[in-house]
Design a protein around this motif. Structure first.
Motif, PDB file in Angstrom:
ATOM      1  N   SER A   1      31.187 -37.446  39.179  1.00  0.00           N
ATOM      2  CA  SER A   1      30.551 -37.577  40.510  1.00  0.00           C
ATOM      3  C   SER A   1      29.581 -36.289  40.695  1.00  0.00           C
ATOM      4  N   ARG A   2      29.998 -35.114  40.355  1.00  0.00           N
ATOM      5  CA  ARG A   2      28.768 -34.171  40.329  1.00  0.00           C
ATOM      6  C   ARG A   2      27.522 -34.351  39.191  1.00  0.00           C
ATOM      7  N   ILE A   3      28.225 -34.788  38.247  1.00  0.00           N
ATOM      8  CA  ILE A   3      27.242 -35.137  37.117  1.00  0.00           C
ATOM      9  C   ILE A   3      26.223 -36.170  37.680  1.00  0.00           C
TER      10      ILE A   3
ATOM     11  N   LYS B   1      27.390 -10.805  42.066  1.00  0.00           N
ATOM     12  CA  LYS B   1      28.112 -12.114  42.236  1.00  0.00           C
ATOM     13  C   LYS B   1      27.456 -13.075  43.047  1.00  0.00           C
ATOM     14  N   TYR B   2      27.848 -14.371  42.957  1.00  0.00           N
ATOM     15  CA  TYR B   2      27.652 -15.483  43.898  1.00  0.00           C
ATOM     16  C   TYR B   2      29.116 -15.693  44.366  1.00  0.00           C
ATOM     17  N   TRP B   3      29.468 -15.679  45.487  1.00  0.00           N
ATOM     18  CA  TRP B   3      30.863 -16.134  46.032  1.00  0.00           C
ATOM     19  C   TRP B   3      30.389 -16.527  47.481  1.00  0.00           C
ATOM     20  N   GLY B   4      30.536 -18.051  47.730  1.00  0.00           N
ATOM     21  CA  GLY B   4      30.470 -18.343  49.130  1.00  0.00           C
ATOM     22  C   GLY B   4      29.191 -19.266  49.141  1.00  0.00           C
ATOM     23  N   LYS B   5      29.350 -20.519  50.026  1.00  0.00           N
ATOM     24  CA  LYS B   5      27.990 -21.373  50.068  1.00  0.00           C
ATOM     25  C   LYS B   5      27.620 -21.259  51.536  1.00  0.00           C
ATOM     26  N   ARG B   6      26.194 -21.274  51.608  1.00  0.00           N
ATOM     27  CA  ARG B   6      25.571 -21.678  52.991  1.00  0.00           C
ATOM     28  C   ARG B   6      25.502 -23.058  53.356  1.00  0.00           C
TER      29      ARG B   6
ATOM     30  N   GLY C   1      25.182 -29.136  40.692  1.00  0.00           N
ATOM     31  CA  GLY C   1      26.138 -29.581  39.674  1.00  0.00           C
ATOM     32  C   GLY C   1      27.197 -28.181  40.113  1.00  0.00           C
ATOM     33  N   SER C   2      26.642 -26.900  39.762  1.00  0.00           N
ATOM     34  CA  SER C   2      27.280 -25.701  39.867  1.00  0.00           C
ATOM     35  C   SER C   2      25.937 -24.720  40.355  1.00  0.00           C
ATOM     36  N   GLY C   3      26.417 -23.814  41.342  1.00  0.00           N
ATOM     37  CA  GLY C   3      25.503 -22.942  41.743  1.00  0.00           C
ATOM     38  C   GLY C   3      25.110 -21.943  40.984  1.00  0.00           C
ATOM     39  N   SER C   4      25.916 -21.574  39.942  1.00  0.00           N
ATOM     40  CA  SER C   4      25.451 -20.500  38.911  1.00  0.00           C
ATOM     41  C   SER C   4      24.828 -21.353  37.667  1.00  0.00           C
ATOM     42  N   ALA C   5      24.541 -22.507  37.862  1.00  0.00           N
ATOM     43  CA  ALA C   5      24.028 -23.491  36.479  1.00  0.00           C
ATOM     44  C   ALA C   5      22.261 -23.124  36.400  1.00  0.00           C
ATOM     45  N   PRO C   6      21.693 -22.811  37.465  1.00  0.00           N
ATOM     46  CA  PRO C   6      20.244 -22.680  37.373  1.00  0.00           C
ATOM     47  C   PRO C   6      19.945 -21.170  36.726  1.00  0.00           C
ATOM     48  N   ARG C   7      20.748 -20.154  36.722  1.00  0.00           N
ATOM     49  CA  ARG C   7      20.613 -19.181  35.911  1.00  0.00           C
ATOM     50  C   ARG C   7      20.652 -19.492  34.221  1.00  0.00           C
ATOM     51  N   SER C   8      21.465 -20.152  33.861  1.00  0.00           N
ATOM     52  CA  SER C   8      21.570 -20.485  32.588  1.00  0.00           C
ATOM     53  C   SER C   8      20.258 -21.184  31.877  1.00  0.00           C
TER      54      SER C   8
HETATM   55  C1  DP6 Z   1      32.665 -15.886  40.417  1.00  0.00           C
HETATM   56  O1  DP6 Z   1      28.841 -21.609  40.185  1.00  0.00           O
HETATM   57  O2  DP6 Z   1      31.180 -22.051  39.369  1.00  0.00           O
HETATM   58  O3  DP6 Z   1      31.580 -16.896  38.712  1.00  0.00           O
HETATM   59  O4  DP6 Z   1      28.447 -23.730  42.815  1.00  0.00           O
HETATM   60  O5  DP6 Z   1      30.908 -24.241  43.213  1.00  0.00           O
HETATM   61  O6  DP6 Z   1      30.088 -24.671  40.838  1.00  0.00           O
HETATM   62  P1  DP6 Z   1      30.062 -23.795  42.252  1.00  0.00           P
HETATM   63  O7  DP6 Z   1      30.528 -22.265  41.854  1.00  0.00           O
HETATM   64  P2  DP6 Z   1      30.141 -21.604  40.496  1.00  0.00           P
HETATM   65  O8  DP6 Z   1      30.778 -20.086  41.036  1.00  0.00           O
HETATM   66  C2  DP6 Z   1      30.427 -18.963  40.115  1.00  0.00           C
HETATM   67  C3  DP6 Z   1      31.205 -17.947  40.719  1.00  0.00           C
HETATM   68  C4  DP6 Z   1      31.524 -16.541  40.070  1.00  0.00           C
HETATM   69  C5  DP6 Z   1      30.517 -15.539  40.182  1.00  0.00           C
HETATM   70  C6  DP6 Z   1      29.018 -15.723  39.674  1.00  0.00           C
HETATM   71  O9  DP6 Z   1      29.075 -16.582  38.738  1.00  0.00           O
HETATM   72  O10 DP6 Z   1      28.108 -15.556  40.278  1.00  0.00           O
END
Ligand code: DP6
Length: 326
Positions: A72-74, A19-24, A139-146
């Motif tokens: 605004s994010r878009i 998982k991704y949780w937290g921003k630098r 827009g979203s930290g998890s978006a590049p993965r899609s």
């Molecule tokens: C718990 O990508 O929705 O799903 O970057 O703030 O838009 P922002 O967050 P987002 O966070 C995903 C968090 C998670 C874990 C994951 O998908 O890695």
């Protein structure tokens, strides 16, 4: 060269196994940790972007309704692409999800992957995935993965941005993801606010960061070796560690419902009995059970029988974001 100014793209949600949780960097929306995901095929976001000469500002419709909150994010993503293309027009953005929005099913990931793919095509920009990823993560930290299909890894790149790459295509290891929908209401605390609160207040946040690389490497090894048991072990551990950080945030982030826990325990008992399945849970109550293809029917039926489960979605692994005609 004339640019089409309009394009439509489809992208699928992805589920993180590490998982991704937290921003630098909050302003730049840079993740503090890398992540490993699978892109799903059963659900999708379809986004049409139309740049209109003379139009000031952007307007966004989500599932047929004006959505000023997302604008605004878009616009931040569109501004980067407009600057690249030397185009100033505002855009009409129409996006539809065929699954519940903002209920822990990664609608923002598929939405922003579809957005940047459509917008770049509409502006005639032929950008490498690396650059699209850098726009999408705003827009979203998890978006590049899609942007990619199958198994995908996102890491922090040496230049300070993110680097995303496909690890294994879907057919190379056709796992299934069975999703138990437990609630469809939008979550109370979105990922962005939740991550900021965890970073500021959870006593476990530092340990989460410190131990994360080892989890990511173990997850990558599990995928490369197609070692289901190894992947299951590290994915469940990493998921529970993220929820330990969430639970110890002040005020606490409790994304689970009693049904979430019932599903989690069911998955564990199935695995103890020899079924190749493991769970993962994001910032919402839904439980995603990842299993080998031969176990999907059993897992689906077992989850559907848990009291409180409203719907079960059985998904294969899907392709990356791509443009369509309509
Ligand atoms: C718990 O990508 O929705 O799903 O970057 O703030 O838009 P922002 O967050 P987002 O966070 C995903 C968090 C998670 C874990 C994951 O998908 O890695």
């Amino acid at each position: 060269m004339t640019v089409p100014l309009v394009a439509t793209a489809i992208a699928h949600p992805n589920i993180a196994l590490i998982k991704y949780w937290g921003k630098r960097d909050v302003a730049e929306n840079l993740p503090a940790v890398g992540s490993l995901s699978v892109t799903l095929d059963a659900m999708c976001s379809r986004t049409r972007v139309c740049f209109e000469p003379g139009r000031k500002g952007d307007s966004v419709r989500l599932n047929g309704r004006e959505d000023a909150g997302a604008a605004s994010r878009i616009s931040a993503c569109l501004d980067l692409l407009r600057r690249r293309a030397g185009v100033g027009h505002g855009a009409l953005v129409d996006t539809d999800n065929d699954f519940p929005t903002a209920a822990g099913l990664a609608s923002s990931a598929s939405g922003f992957a579809a957005l940047v793919t459509a917008a770049a095509a509409a502006l005639g920009l032929d950008l490498p995935a690396r650059e699209l990823a850098r726009v999408a993560r705003l827009g979203s930290g998890s978006a590049p993965r899609s942007l990619f299909g199958g198994f995908v890894v996102l890491r922090n790149a040496p230049d300070g941005d993110v680097a995303v790459e496909p690890l294994l295509p879907a057919p190379a290891w056709p796992l299934r993801v069975v999703i138990a929908i437990v609630a469809t209401a939008p979550k109370e605390t979105g990922s962005r606010d939740g991550m900021a609160a965890s970073r500021a207040t959870s006593p476990y946040y530092g340990e989460w960061l410190r131990s994360h690389d080892a989890d990511l490497e173990a997850g990558l090894r599990g995928v490369r070796d197609r070692d289901f048991a190894a992947l299951a072990g590290v994915a469940e551990h990493n998921c529970l560690k993220m929820h330990a950080v969430m639970l110890t945030t002040r005020p606490p982030l409790i994304y689970w419902s009693p049904t979430t826990l019932a599903c989690l325990q069911l998955v564990q008992s199935l695995r103890r009995a020899g079924t190749p399945v493991f769970f993962t849970i994001d910032a919402g109550p839904q439980v995603k059970a990842v299993c080998e293809p031969g176990a999907a029917a059993l897992v689906r039926d077992a989850l559907a029988a848990v009291p409180g489960v409203m719907q079960v979605i059985d998904s294969g692994l899907g392709p990356g974001a791509h443009c369509t005609d309509g």
